[in-house]
Structure formats: C-alpha cells, structure tokens
Design a protein around this motif. Structure first.
Motif, PDB file in Angstrom:
ATOM      1  N   ALA A  36       0.805  -1.227   0.000  1.00  0.00           N
ATOM      2  CA  ALA A  36       0.000   0.000   0.000  1.00  0.00           C
ATOM      3  C   ALA A  36       0.839   1.278   0.000  1.00  0.00           C
ATOM      4  N   GLY A  37       1.903   1.297  -0.798  1.00  0.00           N
ATOM      5  CA  GLY A  37       2.716   2.496  -0.892  1.00  0.00           C
ATOM      6  C   GLY A  37       3.630   2.729   0.291  1.00  0.00           C
ATOM      7  N   GLY A  38       3.839   1.699   1.104  1.00  0.00           N
ATOM      8  CA  GLY A  38       4.701   1.832   2.270  1.00  0.00           C
ATOM      9  C   GLY A  38       5.357   0.512   2.613  1.00  0.00           C
ATOM     10  N   ILE A  39       5.889   0.443   3.821  1.00  0.00           N
ATOM     11  CA  ILE A  39       6.579  -0.751   4.300  1.00  0.00           C
ATOM     12  C   ILE A  39       5.961  -1.144   5.631  1.00  0.00           C
ATOM     13  N   VAL A  40       5.582  -2.419   5.756  1.00  0.00           N
ATOM     14  CA  VAL A  40       5.019  -2.936   6.997  1.00  0.00           C
ATOM     15  C   VAL A  40       6.121  -3.689   7.738  1.00  0.00           C
ATOM     16  N   TYR A  41       6.387  -3.275   8.978  1.00  0.00           N
ATOM     17  CA  TYR A  41       7.379  -3.931   9.831  1.00  0.00           C
ATOM     18  C   TYR A  41       6.679  -4.672  10.961  1.00  0.00           C
ATOM     19  N   THR A  42       7.312  -5.746  11.432  1.00  0.00           N
ATOM     20  CA  THR A  42       6.820  -6.484  12.588  1.00  0.00           C
ATOM     21  C   THR A  42       7.628  -6.067  13.799  1.00  0.00           C
ATOM     22  N   ALA A  43       6.925  -5.827  14.906  1.00  0.00           N
ATOM     23  CA  ALA A  43       7.561  -5.462  16.176  1.00  0.00           C
ATOM     24  C   ALA A  43       6.846  -6.240  17.278  1.00  0.00           C
ATOM     25  N   GLY A  44       7.549  -7.171  17.927  1.00  0.00           N
ATOM     26  CA  GLY A  44       6.896  -7.996  18.934  1.00  0.00           C
ATOM     27  C   GLY A  44       5.775  -8.775  18.272  1.00  0.00           C
ATOM     28  N   SER A  45       4.580  -8.698  18.837  1.00  0.00           N
ATOM     29  CA  SER A  45       3.437  -9.393  18.254  1.00  0.00           C
ATOM     30  C   SER A  45       2.601  -8.479  17.360  1.00  0.00           C
ATOM     31  N   GLY A  46       3.072  -7.260  17.131  1.00  0.00           N
ATOM     32  CA  GLY A  46       2.323  -6.308  16.316  1.00  0.00           C
ATOM     33  C   GLY A  46       3.062  -5.915  15.058  1.00  0.00           C
ATOM     34  N   GLN A  47       2.472  -4.975  14.356  1.00  0.00           N
ATOM     35  CA  GLN A  47       3.060  -4.449  13.137  1.00  0.00           C
ATOM     36  C   GLN A  47       2.860  -2.945  13.080  1.00  0.00           C
ATOM     37  N   PHE A  48       3.659  -2.272  12.239  1.00  0.00           N
ATOM     38  CA  PHE A  48       3.434  -0.856  11.972  1.00  0.00           C
ATOM     39  C   PHE A  48       3.764  -0.579  10.513  1.00  0.00           C
ATOM     40  N   LEU A  49       3.077   0.406   9.966  1.00  0.00           N
ATOM     41  CA  LEU A  49       3.242   0.797   8.574  1.00  0.00           C
ATOM     42  C   LEU A  49       3.978   2.124   8.502  1.00  0.00           C
ATOM     43  N   VAL A  50       4.994   2.191   7.650  1.00  0.00           N
ATOM     44  CA  VAL A  50       5.728   3.423   7.376  1.00  0.00           C
ATOM     45  C   VAL A  50       5.433   3.778   5.915  1.00  0.00           C
ATOM     46  N   TYR A  51       4.936   4.995   5.680  1.00  0.00           N
ATOM     47  CA  TYR A  51       4.597   5.391   4.315  1.00  0.00           C
ATOM     48  C   TYR A  51       5.002   6.834   4.075  1.00  0.00           C
ATOM     49  N   GLU A  52       5.245   7.166   2.817  1.00  0.00           N
ATOM     50  CA  GLU A  52       5.681   8.517   2.452  1.00  0.00           C
ATOM     51  C   GLU A  52       4.482   9.454   2.342  1.00  0.00           C
ATOM     52  N   SER A  53       4.631  10.649   2.927  1.00  0.00           N
ATOM     53  CA  SER A  53       3.555  11.625   2.906  1.00  0.00           C
ATOM     54  C   SER A  53       4.113  13.032   2.995  1.00  0.00           C
ATOM     55  N   SER A  54       3.483  13.960   2.311  1.00  0.00           N
ATOM     56  CA  SER A  54       3.888  15.365   2.414  1.00  0.00           C
ATOM     57  C   SER A  54       3.520  15.935   3.783  1.00  0.00           C
ATOM     58  N   TYR A  55       2.693  15.241   4.556  1.00  0.00           N
ATOM     59  CA  TYR A  55       2.301  15.691   5.896  1.00  0.00           C
ATOM     60  C   TYR A  55       3.255  15.187   6.983  1.00  0.00           C
TER      61      TYR A  55
END
Length: 125
Positions: free
Chosen positions: A36-55
């Motif tokens: 989805a235009g970003g990178i999903v990382y796993t951390a512990g039992s969860g995940q987070f999405l990093v995506y590019e934005s002008s904001y």
C-alpha cells in the motif's frame, strides 16, 4: 467491534528510502514487506506501517512507543545512542530527568525524532 483487533500504528515519513535505512539499519528491524505504498514492519506481536507523505513531520506528539522490559531498557537506549540516535528532553510537570531519560512515577522513558520526522519513544514500566 474494533476492540477485538490489533492496532497498526501508521507513520508518515518524508523519504521512504531514508526511513527504510533508519528502521532496518539503525533500529534493526527485519526488512519489511512493501504494501500500500509503504513498508510494513513487525515489532513484537504487532506491526506498523511506514509510508511517504507530504504531511510527515507535522505531528509534534509521540507517534509510537516500544515497551521494553525492566532489564532491557538501559541497554536498548545505549544501543540507540551508539548508533547516533539523539534523545530529546522537554519540560512537563511530574517528569524528572536523568540526562535524556525521563522518570515519572514507576516509568522511565526516552524519546527521539527520527531522521524521517516521526517521533518515537522507548519506555519501561
């Protein structure tokens, strides 16, 4: 109900390539999957999405925190310092500072702004 699902922090960054370098090389996350235009990382039992934005960089509040076990907190903070991460301090009622580590009640925390303009923290309870 939404309360049955795991949240996925979604972090806007100014430069996705720089963010990938920071999260993988500096912080040590395994190479995330592109989605989805970003990178999903796993951390512990969860995940987070990093995506590019002008904001990216417009939020001055903490965007994500990692809860480290009592015995790991100081080591994790030192490992980040060794990799050039600089921690921030600020004035807030009820916080006592020992260098760049905050103590409030039974908790300790340190926070930084990543080169990708995302504010994050490491915490110990």
């Amino acid at each position: 109900m939404l309360s049955a699902y795991s949240p996925v922090p979604t972090l806007a960054v100014k430069d996705l390539a720089a963010a990938r370098s920071f999260y993988e090389e500096t912080l040590g996350f395994d190479s995330g999957r592109e989605e989805a235009g970003g990178i999903v990382y796993t951390a512990g039992s969860g995940q987070f999405l990093v995506y590019e934005s002008s904001y990216a960089g417009t939020n001055k509040a903490t965007a994500m925190a990692f809860e480290a076990p009592d015995g790991d907190f100081d080591t994790e903070v030192q490992n980040l310092r060794d990799k050039g991460v600089e921690f921030q301090t600020f004035d807030m009622e009820g916080i006592e500072w020992d260098g760049d580590v905050a103590t409030f009640g039974q908790a300790r925390a340190s926070g930084s702004t990543t080169p990708t303009a995302t504010s994050s923290a490491s915490a110990r309870r």
